[in-house]
Each structure stands twice: as C-alpha cells, then as structure tokens.
Design a protein around this motif. Structure first.
Motif, mmCIF file in Angstrom:
data_model
loop_
_atom_site.group_PDB
_atom_site.id
_atom_site.type_symbol
_atom_site.label_atom_id
_atom_site.label_comp_id
_atom_site.label_asym_id
_atom_site.label_seq_id
_atom_site.Cartn_x
_atom_site.Cartn_y
_atom_site.Cartn_z
ATOM 1 N N GLU A 79 -9.210 -23.579 -15.501
ATOM 2 C CA GLU A 79 -7.960 -24.013 -16.118
ATOM 3 C C GLU A 79 -7.079 -22.867 -16.579
ATOM 4 N N VAL A 80 -7.553 -21.646 -16.481
ATOM 5 C CA VAL A 80 -6.734 -20.497 -16.851
ATOM 6 C C VAL A 80 -5.657 -20.293 -15.792
ATOM 7 N N ASP A 81 -4.426 -20.054 -16.230
ATOM 8 C CA ASP A 81 -3.330 -19.836 -15.288
ATOM 9 C C ASP A 81 -2.366 -18.828 -15.890
ATOM 10 N N PHE A 82 -2.257 -17.657 -15.249
ATOM 11 C CA PHE A 82 -1.344 -16.616 -15.710
ATOM 12 C C PHE A 82 -0.058 -16.602 -14.887
ATOM 13 N N GLY A 83 0.226 -17.672 -14.167
ATOM 14 C CA GLY A 83 1.405 -17.715 -13.310
ATOM 15 C C GLY A 83 2.683 -17.377 -14.066
ATOM 16 N N GLY A 84 3.495 -16.469 -13.487
ATOM 17 C CA GLY A 84 4.773 -16.082 -14.085
ATOM 18 C C GLY A 84 4.650 -15.107 -15.242
ATOM 19 N N GLN A 85 3.430 -14.687 -15.586
ATOM 20 C CA GLN A 85 3.215 -13.796 -16.727
ATOM 21 C C GLN A 85 3.108 -12.340 -16.266
ATOM 22 N N THR A 86 3.316 -11.433 -17.233
ATOM 23 C CA THR A 86 3.083 -10.001 -17.009
ATOM 24 C C THR A 86 1.948 -9.554 -17.913
ATOM 25 N N ILE A 87 0.965 -8.930 -17.328
ATOM 26 C CA ILE A 87 -0.186 -8.419 -18.081
ATOM 27 C C ILE A 87 -0.052 -6.908 -18.199
ATOM 28 N N GLU A 88 -0.174 -6.404 -19.417
ATOM 29 C CA GLU A 88 -0.124 -4.972 -19.659
ATOM 30 C C GLU A 88 -1.551 -4.423 -19.717
ATOM 31 N N TRP A 89 -1.814 -3.449 -18.861
ATOM 32 C CA TRP A 89 -3.115 -2.768 -18.860
ATOM 33 C C TRP A 89 -2.909 -1.428 -19.548
ATOM 34 N N ILE A 90 -3.343 -1.319 -20.788
ATOM 35 C CA ILE A 90 -3.156 -0.107 -21.569
ATOM 36 C C ILE A 90 -4.162 0.954 -21.123
ATOM 37 N N ILE A 91 -3.648 2.103 -20.735
ATOM 38 C CA ILE A 91 -4.472 3.274 -20.416
ATOM 39 C C ILE A 91 -4.092 4.356 -21.423
ATOM 40 N N PRO A 92 -5.008 4.737 -22.311
ATOM 41 C CA PRO A 92 -4.648 5.652 -23.396
ATOM 42 C C PRO A 92 -4.671 7.118 -22.986
ATOM 43 N N PHE A 93 -4.197 7.391 -21.796
ATOM 44 C CA PHE A 93 -4.152 8.737 -21.232
ATOM 45 C C PHE A 93 -2.842 8.916 -20.474
ATOM 46 N N SER A 94 -2.516 10.171 -20.184
ATOM 47 C CA SER A 94 -1.314 10.443 -19.406
ATOM 48 C C SER A 94 -1.518 10.069 -17.947
ATOM 49 N N ALA A 95 -0.425 10.002 -17.214
ATOM 50 C CA ALA A 95 -0.473 9.673 -15.790
ATOM 51 C C ALA A 95 -1.132 10.797 -15.009
ATOM 52 N N GLY A 96 -1.805 10.441 -13.916
ATOM 53 C CA GLY A 96 -2.331 11.426 -12.990
ATOM 54 C C GLY A 96 -3.784 11.787 -13.164
ATOM 55 N N GLY A 97 -4.403 11.349 -14.264
ATOM 56 C CA GLY A 97 -5.811 11.626 -14.476
ATOM 57 C C GLY A 97 -6.693 10.561 -13.863
ATOM 58 N N GLY A 98 -8.001 10.673 -14.115
ATOM 59 C CA GLY A 98 -8.944 9.752 -13.506
ATOM 60 C C GLY A 98 -8.767 8.322 -13.958
ATOM 61 N N SER A 99 -8.538 8.102 -15.260
ATOM 62 C CA SER A 99 -8.388 6.738 -15.765
ATOM 63 C C SER A 99 -7.128 6.089 -15.213
ATOM 64 N N ASP A 100 -6.051 6.855 -15.143
ATOM 65 C CA ASP A 100 -4.800 6.340 -14.602
ATOM 66 C C ASP A 100 -4.960 5.998 -13.119
ATOM 67 N N THR A 101 -5.597 6.884 -12.358
ATOM 68 C CA THR A 101 -5.826 6.634 -10.931
ATOM 69 C C THR A 101 -6.672 5.384 -10.729
ATOM 70 N N TRP A 102 -7.726 5.263 -11.520
ATOM 71 C CA TRP A 102 -8.627 4.098 -11.467
ATOM 72 C C TRP A 102 -7.864 2.809 -11.745
ATOM 73 N N ALA A 103 -7.053 2.793 -12.810
ATOM 74 C CA ALA A 103 -6.331 1.575 -13.178
ATOM 75 C C ALA A 103 -5.287 1.206 -12.133
ATOM 76 N N ARG A 104 -4.571 2.196 -11.628
ATOM 77 C CA ARG A 104 -3.504 1.897 -10.666
ATOM 78 C C ARG A 104 -4.065 1.431 -9.323
ATOM 79 N N PHE A 105 -5.280 1.833 -9.009
ATOM 80 C CA PHE A 105 -5.923 1.292 -7.804
ATOM 81 C C PHE A 105 -6.313 -0.163 -8.022
ATOM 82 N N ASN A 106 -6.868 -0.473 -9.186
ATOM 83 C CA ASN A 106 -7.367 -1.819 -9.454
ATOM 84 C C ASN A 106 -6.269 -2.829 -9.779
ATOM 85 N N ALA A 107 -5.161 -2.376 -10.360
ATOM 86 C CA ALA A 107 -4.160 -3.295 -10.909
ATOM 87 C C ALA A 107 -3.610 -4.295 -9.884
#
Length: 368
Positions: free
Chosen positions: A31-59
């Motif tokens: 019954e969960v439906d996120f249709g039309g919504q925007t989800i923010e994935w907070i990455i507490p690091f700057s762009a270009g590092g491992g966490s940012d690369t990981w999140a942008r691949f998965n998003a």
C-alpha cells in the motif's frame, strides 16, 4: 557479479545466524505509494567521493523500484567529518519515507568515539540497506615509486595526507600509516575524500586513499596515466576472520601483506588491535541507508524490497561491479547484523584510540 565477497560478508561478522534468530520479518509493502513525490537522499559528504558515487549510482535504480517511482535526489551536506549533515537528518527528517540518510565509516567513527559533535543516535534509526566496501591507498610517482613492491621507499619520506578528521573514516589510514612507521602529516578539515583526491591531483598532498567506488571511477585513470601509484588495498575478511586481498583489486596486496613487506612480520599488538577494530567497523559495515525510527514498517519494507529488486535490474547487473566493486549490497537480517557490528566497539579500544589522538596529534574529540 563476482560472489567472492559472499564469504567475506558471512565471516563478517559473525552474523547471519544470530540475525536470523532475531526473526526480523519484513511486512508487506503493497500500500505504500510515493508517486509524484521527491525523496531526498542526504549524503553528509562533498561531491566526488566514495559515498557520493555510491549514492548517485543507486539513486535512479531506487527511484525505479520504489512504489510510485518517485524522484530520488542526492543532497550533499558536508562538514564536521560528516557529523553536520547527519545531525541535520537526525533533527529534521520526518518518518514519512521522503528523507533517507546514507552514512559511511566517517559517520560511524565519531559516534563510536563519543565525539561531542555527534547529536545523532544510531539506535534511533531503521536500516534499509548496508553496502560493504573496500579502499585503496596510493601515492605519487614523484617520490620514486613505480609499483606496490616499492612501498619501502616511503620510509623516512615526508608524507602529507588530506583528512576529513581524526574521528572520520580517515582514522583507518591514520592508524594504518602509524602502524607502518610512516612519517605522515595529517591535514585535518577536508570535507570529503573527493576533496582529498583533488588535493592529491594539485600536488598539495602526496599520499591518499579512496573507497573502492571512487578509486575505480576517479583514481584508476590517474594510475593509467602514470600520475598515481597504488600501494595496497585495506583488504577484506575471509571465512576465518583474517585479512586477505580484496577481490575487487586482486592484483594489489592487502594492508597486512604491505605491512609484512615493510617489516618482515605479521602485524600484532595493541596498535594493530585498534587498527583492526576500526577497519572492521569501517569497511565491512561501511555504507548504510537509514530512515527515522518512527518510520512505519511498511515504508521500511518498501525500501528494502526496492534495494533487493534493483539488484536484478539489467543496468545494475551490467554496471555495479565497475562502479561499486565486488561487494553485495544487502538488506534484512544481514543488514541489521552489519549495522550492529559497525556501531559497536569495546570501551577499552575506544579509550586507547582517544588517548592516542590526544597525546600524539593534539586532537581532543570535537576539536580536530
């Protein structure tokens, strides 16, 4: 995708049987439906590092497999060795599934060490996914090295390392370099490993490490161009709990092999115990995705199902190893067990490391 890491994650950490015994069932998420919504994935690091690369691949894959196919946007909130963005998530995220947090060992370590900048409590969150990873240490050919077997040439050299802070994931290289006897100046205050790599490219520092995803994407081209020399990977744990070569980088020695090349003996003693504890917490359990603790179980289950479903996606299967390495992202009981391992450390080791940082680096927790 290669399954070598399956052995590592079983060892990892002692884990699956005990976690299964906890009976962590996943409720239906129909019954969960996120249709039309925007989800923010907070990455507490700057762009270009491992966490940012990981999140942008998965998003985009997460967007595809969450109910309603919402837009998933990666939001970088660097600062404070990742405590700034994580504190913001802890204070502001609502339990509606529209804000998620991606953490790293750099987020776990300040928590483990009792850093006063930490205003978050891992027990307040529910885990959606855990992603183990590795990392590679590299240096500049200007120091005379051509290959990993030349590592002894670094003895006696003045080395400079760009650090996010002594209680961040950069504690692993700090402890490792110290154990190896290298003369390293750790320059604290960088906002992410991506910034450390840029400092290396500008020749402001001469030794660096990147987590696997960032190394594959951003450092391997430097190696291929003759502008960087890989030294070793941190390694992974085998079924006996021993450090062995990382299957993502089979050509590179592990930290333990590199140490033996330098000293002629296997690492041991209290300093190695401290290094090993933080390596274990920081890499097998490094990348994790969380929702606030009051998030309804059906929303948590929807996220877990999406992370599982996307692993069968052709785009994921075609590209995951090239981006993330040979590490399997996991959910459910194994993710829960990794979560618990990555956020727990003995009081004795905590005190040992905190005392060393204060005495030898002038670092008092929260004052890097």
């Amino acid at each position: 995708m290669t399954k070598d890491f399956n052995i590592t994650r079983r060892v990892a950490l002692g884990l699956v049987a005990g976690a299964m015994a906890m009976g962590l069932a996943q409720p239906a998420a129909a019954e969960v439906d996120f249709g039309g919504q925007t989800i923010e994935w907070i990455i507490p690091f700057s762009a270009g590092g491992g966490s940012d690369t990981w999140a942008r691949f998965n998003a985009p894959l997460l967007s595809k497999y969450l109910p309603g196919q919402p837009t998933v946007v990666v939001v970088n909130e660097p600062g404070g060795g990742s405590t700034k963005g994580t504190n913001l998530f802890a204070a502001r995220a609502k339990p509606d599934g529209l804000t998620i947090l991606g953490t790293s060992g750099s987020t776990q370590f300040p928590y483990l060490l009792g850093d006063p900048r930490v205003r978050y409590e891992y027990k307040d969150w529910k885990i959606a996914m855990a992603g183990p990873t590795g990392g590679v240490v590299y240096t500049t050919p200007s120091l005379g090295l051509k290959a990993p077997e030349d590592i002894a040439m670094l003895k006696g050299k003045d080395l400079v390392y760009a650090s996010q802070g002594a209680t961040s994931l950069d504690l692993v290289p700090l402890l490792g370099f110290r154990l190896m006897g290298f003369n390293v100046q750790h320059v604290f205050g960088f906002k992410g490993r991506g910034d450390g790599r840029l400092a290396f490219e500008r020749a402001e520092v001469n030794i660096d490490y990147q987590t696997s995803s960032a190394y594959i994407k951003n450092v391997k081209p430097l190696v291929d161009a003759g502008q960087a020399v890989p030294l070793f990977s941190w390694g992974v744990l085998n079924e006996a709990g021993e450090v062995v070569r990382d299957p993502t980088f089979p050509e590179l020695p592990s930290f333990v092999e590199a140490y033996q090349t330098l000293t002629g003996a296997a690492p041991s003693g209290p300093e190695y115990d401290a290094y090993f504890a933080f390596f274990t917490a920081g890499f097998p359990a490094q990348k994790m995705v969380f929702l606030p603790k009051d998030t309804p179980d059906d929303i948590v289950a929807a996220y877990q199902k999406a992370f599982e479903d996307m692993k069968a996606d052709p785009d994921y299967q075609a590209n995951a190893e090239a981006v993330l390495g040979t590490y399997e992202q996991v959910t459910g009981p194994l993710a829960q067990a990794l979560f618990e391992k990555g956020t727990t450390i003995s009081p004795d080791l905590r005190k040992q490391v905190a005392d060393m940082l204060a005495a030898d680096y002038g670092v008092k927790l929260g004052e890097e």
